[in-house]
Design a protein around this motif. Structure first.
Motif, PDB file in Angstrom:
ATOM      1  N   LEU A 170      34.192  43.347  40.452  1.00 26.53           N
ATOM      2  CA  LEU A 170      33.727  42.295  39.546  1.00 26.53           C
ATOM      3  C   LEU A 170      34.635  42.213  38.323  1.00 26.53           C
ATOM      4  O   LEU A 170      35.029  41.128  37.884  1.00 26.53           O
ATOM      5  N   GLY A 171      34.976  43.372  37.771  1.00 23.44           N
ATOM      6  CA  GLY A 171      35.838  43.411  36.593  1.00 23.44           C
ATOM      7  C   GLY A 171      37.224  42.864  36.855  1.00 23.44           C
ATOM      8  O   GLY A 171      37.866  42.310  35.960  1.00 23.44           O
ATOM      9  N   ALA A 172      37.719  43.002  38.101  1.00 22.33           N
ATOM     10  CA  ALA A 172      39.014  42.417  38.448  1.00 22.33           C
ATOM     11  C   ALA A 172      38.948  40.904  38.348  1.00 22.33           C
ATOM     12  O   ALA A 172      39.875  40.248  37.859  1.00 22.33           O
ATOM     13  N   GLY A 173      37.836  40.330  38.817  1.00 22.85           N
ATOM     14  CA  GLY A 173      37.664  38.888  38.701  1.00 22.85           C
ATOM     15  C   GLY A 173      37.600  38.435  37.252  1.00 22.85           C
ATOM     16  O   GLY A 173      38.126  37.378  36.892  1.00 22.85           O
ATOM     17  N   GLN A 174      36.957  39.251  36.397  1.00 20.24           N
ATOM     18  CA  GLN A 174      36.906  38.911  34.975  1.00 20.24           C
ATOM     19  C   GLN A 174      38.294  38.995  34.343  1.00 20.24           C
ATOM     20  O   GLN A 174      38.656  38.178  33.505  1.00 20.24           O
ATOM     21  N   ALA A 175      39.071  40.005  34.739  1.00 19.83           N
ATOM     22  CA  ALA A 175      40.441  40.111  34.240  1.00 19.83           C
ATOM     23  C   ALA A 175      41.280  38.923  34.707  1.00 19.83           C
ATOM     24  O   ALA A 175      42.100  38.376  33.954  1.00 19.83           O
ATOM     25  N   MET A 176      41.073  38.508  35.966  1.00 24.84           N
ATOM     26  CA  MET A 176      41.778  37.333  36.479  1.00 24.84           C
ATOM     27  C   MET A 176      41.439  36.092  35.663  1.00 24.84           C
ATOM     28  O   MET A 176      42.324  35.314  35.281  1.00 24.84           O
ATOM     29  N   ARG A 177      40.162  35.895  35.396  1.00 24.95           N
ATOM     30  CA  ARG A 177      39.734  34.731  34.628  1.00 24.95           C
ATOM     31  C   ARG A 177      40.281  34.774  33.206  1.00 24.95           C
ATOM     32  O   ARG A 177      40.649  33.738  32.626  1.00 24.95           O
ATOM     33  N   LEU A 178      40.374  35.986  32.638  1.00 26.19           N
ATOM     34  CA  LEU A 178      40.910  36.118  31.283  1.00 26.19           C
ATOM     35  C   LEU A 178      42.361  35.634  31.192  1.00 26.19           C
ATOM     36  O   LEU A 178      42.778  35.120  30.154  1.00 26.19           O
ATOM     37  N   GLN A 204      43.513  33.114  32.368  1.00 31.80           N
ATOM     38  CA  GLN A 204      43.480  31.661  32.201  1.00 31.80           C
ATOM     39  C   GLN A 204      42.868  31.238  30.866  1.00 31.80           C
ATOM     40  O   GLN A 204      43.041  30.100  30.442  1.00 31.80           O
ATOM     41  N   ARG A 205      42.149  32.165  30.238  1.00 32.72           N
ATOM     42  CA  ARG A 205      41.473  31.858  28.978  1.00 32.72           C
ATOM     43  C   ARG A 205      42.206  32.398  27.755  1.00 32.72           C
ATOM     44  O   ARG A 205      41.949  31.951  26.629  1.00 32.72           O
ATOM     45  N   ALA A 206      43.092  33.388  27.968  1.00 31.25           N
ATOM     46  CA  ALA A 206      43.732  34.036  26.827  1.00 31.25           C
ATOM     47  C   ALA A 206      45.117  34.559  27.217  1.00 31.25           C
ATOM     48  O   ALA A 206      45.330  34.958  28.365  1.00 31.25           O
ATOM     49  N   PRO A 207      46.048  34.616  26.282  1.00 31.74           N
ATOM     50  CA  PRO A 207      47.413  35.089  26.580  1.00 31.74           C
ATOM     51  C   PRO A 207      47.511  36.614  26.533  1.00 31.74           C
ATOM     52  O   PRO A 207      48.238  37.187  25.719  1.00 31.74           O
ATOM     53  N   PRO A 263      41.223  30.226  40.846  1.00 32.94           N
ATOM     54  CA  PRO A 263      42.491  30.920  40.597  1.00 32.94           C
ATOM     55  C   PRO A 263      43.723  30.017  40.589  1.00 32.94           C
ATOM     56  O   PRO A 263      44.800  30.442  40.155  1.00 32.94           O
ATOM     57  N   THR A 264      43.603  28.773  41.058  1.00 31.20           N
ATOM     58  CA  THR A 264      44.754  27.866  41.052  1.00 31.20           C
ATOM     59  C   THR A 264      45.006  27.257  39.680  1.00 31.20           C
ATOM     60  O   THR A 264      46.031  26.595  39.480  1.00 31.20           O
ATOM     61  N   GLN A 265      44.100  27.447  38.736  1.00 32.01           N
ATOM     62  CA  GLN A 265      44.271  26.863  37.402  1.00 32.01           C
ATOM     63  C   GLN A 265      45.396  27.562  36.636  1.00 32.01           C
ATOM     64  O   GLN A 265      45.719  28.714  36.914  1.00 32.01           O
ATOM     65  N   PRO A 266      46.008  26.887  35.681  1.00 37.88           N
ATOM     66  CA  PRO A 266      47.128  27.474  34.921  1.00 37.88           C
ATOM     67  C   PRO A 266      46.716  28.738  34.175  1.00 37.88           C
ATOM     68  O   PRO A 266      45.559  28.879  33.746  1.00 37.88           O
ATOM     69  N   ILE A 267      47.660  29.651  34.027  1.00 37.64           N
ATOM     70  CA  ILE A 267      47.402  30.890  33.300  1.00 37.64           C
ATOM     71  C   ILE A 267      48.142  30.870  31.967  1.00 37.64           C
ATOM     72  O   ILE A 267      49.141  30.182  31.792  1.00 37.64           O
ATOM     73  N   LEU A 268      47.618  31.654  31.023  1.00 39.54           N
ATOM     74  CA  LEU A 268      48.239  31.811  29.712  1.00 39.54           C
ATOM     75  C   LEU A 268      48.985  33.136  29.616  1.00 39.54           C
ATOM     76  O   LEU A 268      49.812  33.314  28.721  1.00 39.54           O
ATOM     77  N   ALA A 269      48.686  34.062  30.507  1.00 37.63           N
ATOM     78  CA  ALA A 269      49.343  35.366  30.527  1.00 37.63           C
ATOM     79  C   ALA A 269      50.675  35.270  31.266  1.00 37.63           C
ATOM     80  O   ALA A 269      50.859  34.391  32.116  1.00 37.63           O
ATOM     81  N   PRO A 270      51.633  36.160  30.979  1.00 29.08           N
ATOM     82  CA  PRO A 270      52.910  36.141  31.704  1.00 29.08           C
ATOM     83  C   PRO A 270      52.732  36.587  33.149  1.00 29.08           C
ATOM     84  O   PRO A 270      52.200  37.669  33.418  1.00 29.08           O
ATOM     85  N   LEU A 275      46.888  32.744  41.540  1.00 27.12           N
ATOM     86  CA  LEU A 275      46.801  32.967  40.104  1.00 27.12           C
ATOM     87  C   LEU A 275      48.181  33.080  39.475  1.00 27.12           C
ATOM     88  O   LEU A 275      48.367  32.733  38.299  1.00 27.12           O
ATOM     89  N   GLY A 276      49.143  33.600  40.247  1.00 26.04           N
ATOM     90  CA  GLY A 276      50.484  33.758  39.719  1.00 26.04           C
ATOM     91  C   GLY A 276      51.119  35.102  39.987  1.00 26.04           C
ATOM     92  O   GLY A 276      52.261  35.351  39.587  1.00 26.04           O
TER      93      GLY A 276
END
Length: 373
Positions: free
Chosen positions: A229-237, A239-242, A269-276, A301-302
């Motif tokens: 579950l936490g991996a999914g939250q990290a994945m979502r992060l 896209q929400r934060a750099p 997961p296809t949405q743009p990400i803010l993280a490198p 995700l990238g």
């Protein structure tokens, strides 16, 4: 793989679908929608050293030097709870700090469904050993995301619920409600820690304007690790934060519909990400369920799909997807063997590890953490 091992792995995999975790473990003594298709003696010695953590990223400390007693260990009260409890959502946070930091970044771990920070203490010790201030964050993991979203049966459910887990709120469908108190959400809990600790101001861009003010956090100085579950939250992060970088351990696929032999998965997961993208890593168990779908979600995700078998050879610097076929200890699923301290093996044959320095995946995890310092 022998027939006996194959049978055991199959039975264990059926018991754990890679996202749902039932916590029956005990902390070791001493804390020591998109539809996807379901050589030479010297070389031998180098491979053995890599497997035991005595080789890897340049400047990365070996497992043999890891002494849990040399690390500062503290528990921190979780916000939104009248008192600390042993279980989510009111379990304490766990903080490890090295005597001599090697990074000014904050390392944050997000546990899996029904799990608490102390269940991942060994991974936290590895992170602190390589030089991070390591915060294992307690947040509300009490509800099962997949069960709720498969009951709702819509392709947008997982995205919405993962955002609830980040900042709080509720979603209702079919008579069921998924509710997260903002004070018990990932961002709510993180901000509470940063505002209460003397060092916390180093990771804030400004004074938070509310309990879940995402923009108040200096995410560029955070490395996030999540399990299940936490991996999914990290994945979502991402896209929400750099965030500075991330490791996703055995998650998340986010299946929202199963009809016959067809499973449909969320497409957020296809949405743009803010993280490198080059700072994103995944780790999975080769005997887990539908691992190619998991890797495909990371790729969407990238994450660069350059893989490394961590059981067989030193980890190449360009590898971003790490995998193992380690045999779980008796009675443990492949999924849990990836991250729960009491259930992590010391070798590929499933010998139960005795501490963080003893885990088979030390070299894999420490190499990622050192790359993200």
């Amino acid at each position: 793989m022998t027939f006996t091992r194959a049978l055991l792995v199959a039975l264990l995999t059926l018991a754990c679908d890679g996202e749902t975790v039932t916590d029956a473990g005990v902390e070791p003594t001493g804390d020591a929608g998109v539809e996807l298709d379901s050589g030479s003696a010297t070389e031998d010695a180098a491979t053995e050293d890599a497997a035991t953590g005595d080789a890897g990223a340049e400047g990365c400390p070996p497992a043999s030097a890891l002494d849990p007693m040399a690390l500062s260990r503290r528990t921190l009260r979780a916000s939104g709870c009248a008192a600390s409890t042993a279980d989510t959502p009111c379990a304490d946070h766990l903080l490890y700090e090295p005597a001599t930091p090697a990074s000014d970044r904050l390392w944050v771990m997000l546990p899996g469904t029904g799990m608490e920070p102390d269940k991942h203490s060994w991974i936290g010790q590895i992170a602190a050993h390589v030089g991070f201030r390591a915060l294992l964050l307690s947040y509300d993991t009490s509800q099962n995301v997949n069960e709720f979203c498969q009951a709702e049966g819509t392709p947008t459910c997982h995205e919405a619920v993962r955002d609830l887990l980040l900042t709080g709120g509720e979603r209702s469908a079919g008579g069921e409600t998924y509710r997260v108190d903002p004070a018990r959400s990932v961002v709510g809990r993180l901000l509470a820690v940063l505002r209460s600790e003397a060092w916390g101001a180093d990771y804030l861009r400004r004074t938070p304007e509310g309990p879940t003010d995402v923009d108040a956090v200096d995410w560029s100085r955070l490395v996030v690790v999540g399990f299940s579950l936490g991996a999914g939250q990290a994945m979502r992060l991402t896209q929400r934060a750099p965030i500075a970088g991330a490791l996703f351990i055995d998650g998340a696929k986010d299946p929202w519909e199963r009809v016959g032999d067809t499973t449909r998965y969320a497409d957020w997961p296809t949405q743009p990400i803010l993280a490198p993208a080059d700072a994103l890593y995944g780790a999975y168990h080769a005997d887990g369920s539908d691992v190619e779908t998991l890797v495909e979600q990371w790729r969407r995700l990238g994450v660069t799909d350059v893989r490394a078998d961590v059981d067989a050879a030193p980890i190449a610097p360009d590898a971003r997807v790490l995998f193992t076929a380690q045999m779980p200890p008796s009675g443990v699923t492949p999924h849990l063997s990836m991250a729960r301290s009491a259930d992590m093996p010391a070798d590929v044959d499933g010998t139960r590890a005795s501490g963080a320095a003893d885990v088979h995946l030390y070299a894999a995890y420490s190499s990622v953490f050192c790359a993200l310092r």
